[in-house]
Design an enzyme around this catalytic site. Structure first.
Site, mmCIF file in Angstrom:
data_model
loop_
_atom_site.group_PDB
_atom_site.id
_atom_site.type_symbol
_atom_site.label_atom_id
_atom_site.label_comp_id
_atom_site.label_asym_id
_atom_site.label_seq_id
_atom_site.Cartn_x
_atom_site.Cartn_y
_atom_site.Cartn_z
ATOM 1 N N ASP A 158 -97.540 -56.180 -0.732
ATOM 2 C CA ASP A 158 -98.429 -56.057 -1.900
ATOM 3 C C ASP A 158 -98.540 -54.633 -2.425
ATOM 4 O OD1 ASP A 158 -100.827 -58.603 -0.819
ATOM 5 O OD2 ASP A 158 -98.794 -58.708 -1.628
ATOM 6 N N ARG A 174 -92.557 -69.946 -2.364
ATOM 7 C CA ARG A 174 -93.844 -69.962 -1.633
ATOM 8 C C ARG A 174 -94.223 -71.368 -1.163
ATOM 9 N NH1 ARG A 174 -97.950 -65.928 -4.418
ATOM 10 N NH2 ARG A 174 -98.854 -65.956 -2.329
ATOM 11 N N LYS A 214 -109.891 -59.148 -2.490
ATOM 12 C CA LYS A 214 -109.544 -60.483 -3.009
ATOM 13 C C LYS A 214 -108.965 -61.334 -1.883
ATOM 14 C CE LYS A 214 -105.397 -61.127 -5.071
ATOM 15 N NZ LYS A 214 -104.556 -62.202 -4.549
ATOM 16 N N ASN A 215 -108.040 -60.771 -1.121
ATOM 17 C CA ASN A 215 -107.318 -61.571 -0.116
ATOM 18 C C ASN A 215 -108.136 -61.836 1.141
ATOM 19 O OD1 ASN A 215 -105.294 -61.730 -1.929
ATOM 20 N ND2 ASN A 215 -103.895 -60.347 -0.864
ATOM 21 N N CYS A 239 -94.268 -69.365 -7.758
ATOM 22 C CA CYS A 239 -94.782 -68.405 -8.753
ATOM 23 C C CYS A 239 -93.685 -67.379 -8.980
ATOM 24 C CB CYS A 239 -96.083 -67.773 -8.268
ATOM 25 S SG CYS A 239 -95.814 -66.657 -6.921
ATOM 26 N N ARG A 241 -106.326 -60.978 -12.116
ATOM 27 C CA ARG A 241 -106.527 -61.820 -10.925
ATOM 28 C C ARG A 241 -106.879 -60.973 -9.704
ATOM 29 N NH1 ARG A 241 -102.169 -66.110 -9.752
ATOM 30 N NH2 ARG A 241 -103.834 -66.486 -8.286
#
Ligand code: EPZ
Length: 422
Positions: free
Chosen positions: A307, A122, A22-23, A117, A399
């Site tokens: 993460d 952020r 994803k990243n 978030c 997500r």
């Protein structure tokens, strides 16, 4: 909203295919804005944020299509448009990565401020100050970042913090800027290296992407190419923990190894066995050696990734002894702690540190997901807890993990996805 209902206590045994990262995929898709040609990405994970990114590209004038098996094709933009609307940006912070490419190609951008978030404020101040050094001017109006520039020019930029998104925004902007950009204290994550490799295959001139000092020589035009997205190192690390926390044995196919060095080192220090084989990485526990807690400190790559912090915390909840987890990257990334405590974990918070004392057993209970990796941590704990664990608000989970319950059920987990009343 959906919830996952998990019957715990089953050792997971079998093989799981790791999906594309994803990243890595999100910045790659935004980089397509720079390319005056068609671009194809394969091995793209089937995630909500990918579909959101394709919608954003359409809005910006880069017509794209996504088919899970084929990947994403982004066709050449007939006419770029500058606006990334709040309705879309509020669902995906990574939308801010269109800023650099829009300024580089269009000389203007109107991007909604990505709100904070669950894990922190952020801000994007480092992105903006770096792009200002390249000639952009910004105003903040009605919750939008308005950016303008004639033609971006190269600059020498030093980041106070090796921001991943900031490095990606500047690298993309500098690829088409006039002259050379030198980016110091840049992020070195594998996703940064992947973005540089993609841009180079489109004709960009970039060096040093894995060193923390990146040199980018702007070029007038970038051509299209086909690029396969690298496997997701965080999904892989999550499934390694799934093997450890259930006392099972998982063969992770298409699994990164070098990019997971610090995670693998910590899991082995806890007592797990991780073995690279021609078919993939074998993750299992040593049956006659219980896992033991370790100390973990999250740092920018190549340090232990933030993460993976929530996931290794779940594993430590059932390990022997105690360990201290220090979260240095985000100011509020312990939202999973109170939920793990509801399952019977013994964790004490003090500012940026969490002291985890292993307990003999976790007991299933209803828990609430708050952010992507916290959700993963609760699923992992539920797989090991005795009885039924219900994880609510799992849109967070969707997500970053493609079909997670299907992948886990295929190796013995007992997970049901249900509609949630609340
Ligand atoms: C990327 O976020 C990842 N997201 C995050 O993954 C990951 O946790 C993070 O990098 C760190 O590795 C994507 O790649 C889409 P940062 P990003 O800019 O770019 C502060 C996941 O779970 N900061 O390196 O937003 C910031 O507040 C997600 O997959 C500023 O202060 O991370 C944070 O405390 C979560 N000003 C720290 O730096 C800025 O201008 C790291 O942020 C930018 C950042």
């Amino acid at each position: 909203m959906d919830k996952l209902v998990i019957e715990g206590g089953v050792p997971l045994v079998g093989s799981i295919e790791i999906s594309g990262s994803k990243n890595a995929a999100l910045p790659l898709l935004m980089a397509a804005i720079l390319i005056d040609d068609e671009v194809t990405f394969t091995s793209v994970p089937d995630l909500r944020d990918i579909r959101t990114s394709v919608m954003l590209l359409d809005l910006l004038g880069c017509p794209g299509s996504f088919a899970p098996e084929q990947g994403v094709v982004v066709r050449r933009a007939a006419e770029l448009r500058p606006e990334a609307p709040y309705e879309l940006v509020k669902t995906m912070r990574a939308s801010v990565l269109c800023l650099g490419p829009l300024l580089a190609r269009l000389g203007q951008a109107r991007v909604a401020m990505p709100g904070g978030c669950a894990i922190g404020a952020r801000p994007v101040d480092l992105h903006l100050s770096a792009l200002e050094k390249m000639g952009a001017r910004f105003e903040l109006e009605d919750g939008y970042i308005l950016g303008r520039c004639r033609r971006l020019h190269g600059a020498r930029i030093h980041f106070d913090f090796p921001t991943v998104g900031g490095t990606e925004n500047v690298m993309m902007a500098a690829a088409l800027a006039e002259g050379e950009t030198v980016l110091e204290n840049a992020a070195r994550e594998p996703e940064i290296v992947e973005l540089a490799q993609f841009l180079r295959s489109c004709g960009a001139r970039i060096e040093g992407e894995d060193s923390g000092i990146i040199h980018i020589q702007g070029v007038p035009l970038l051509h299209g190419c086909t690029h396969a997205v690298m496997p997701d190192r965080i999904e892989a690390g999550t499934f390694m923990v799934a093997a450890g926390i259930t006392g099972g044995e998982l063969l992770l196919r298409n699994c990164p190894w070098d990019e997971l060095e610090t995670v693998i080192g910590k899991l082995e220090q806890m007592g797990m066995s991780l073995t690279p084989t021609p078919e993939g990485v074998l993750a299992r526990c040593n049956p006659d050696r219980p896992l033991s807690c370790v100390d973990v400190v999250t740092r920018p790559y190549p340090g232990f990734p933030t993460d993976m912090q929530a996931q290794i915390m779940a594993l430590m909840c059932l390990a022997e002894g105690s360990g201290i987890i220090t979260e240095n990257i985000f100011e509020n990334r312990f939202m999973h702690v109170q939920e793990l405590v509801r399952l019977g974990a013994d964790i004490r918070l003090s500012g940026h540190t969490a002291v985890v004392r292993g307990v003999r057993r976790l007991n299933g209970a209803p828990v609430m997901a708050s952010d992507l990796r916290a959700s993963a941590s609760l699923v992992l704990a539920g797989l090991a807890a005795r009885g039924t664990t219900t994880v609510q608000r799992i849109y967070h989970l969707d997500r970053g993990y493609s079909r997670i319950e299907a992948k886990l059920n295929a190796v013995g987990a007992r997970i049901r996805r249900e509609k949630d009343e609340d």
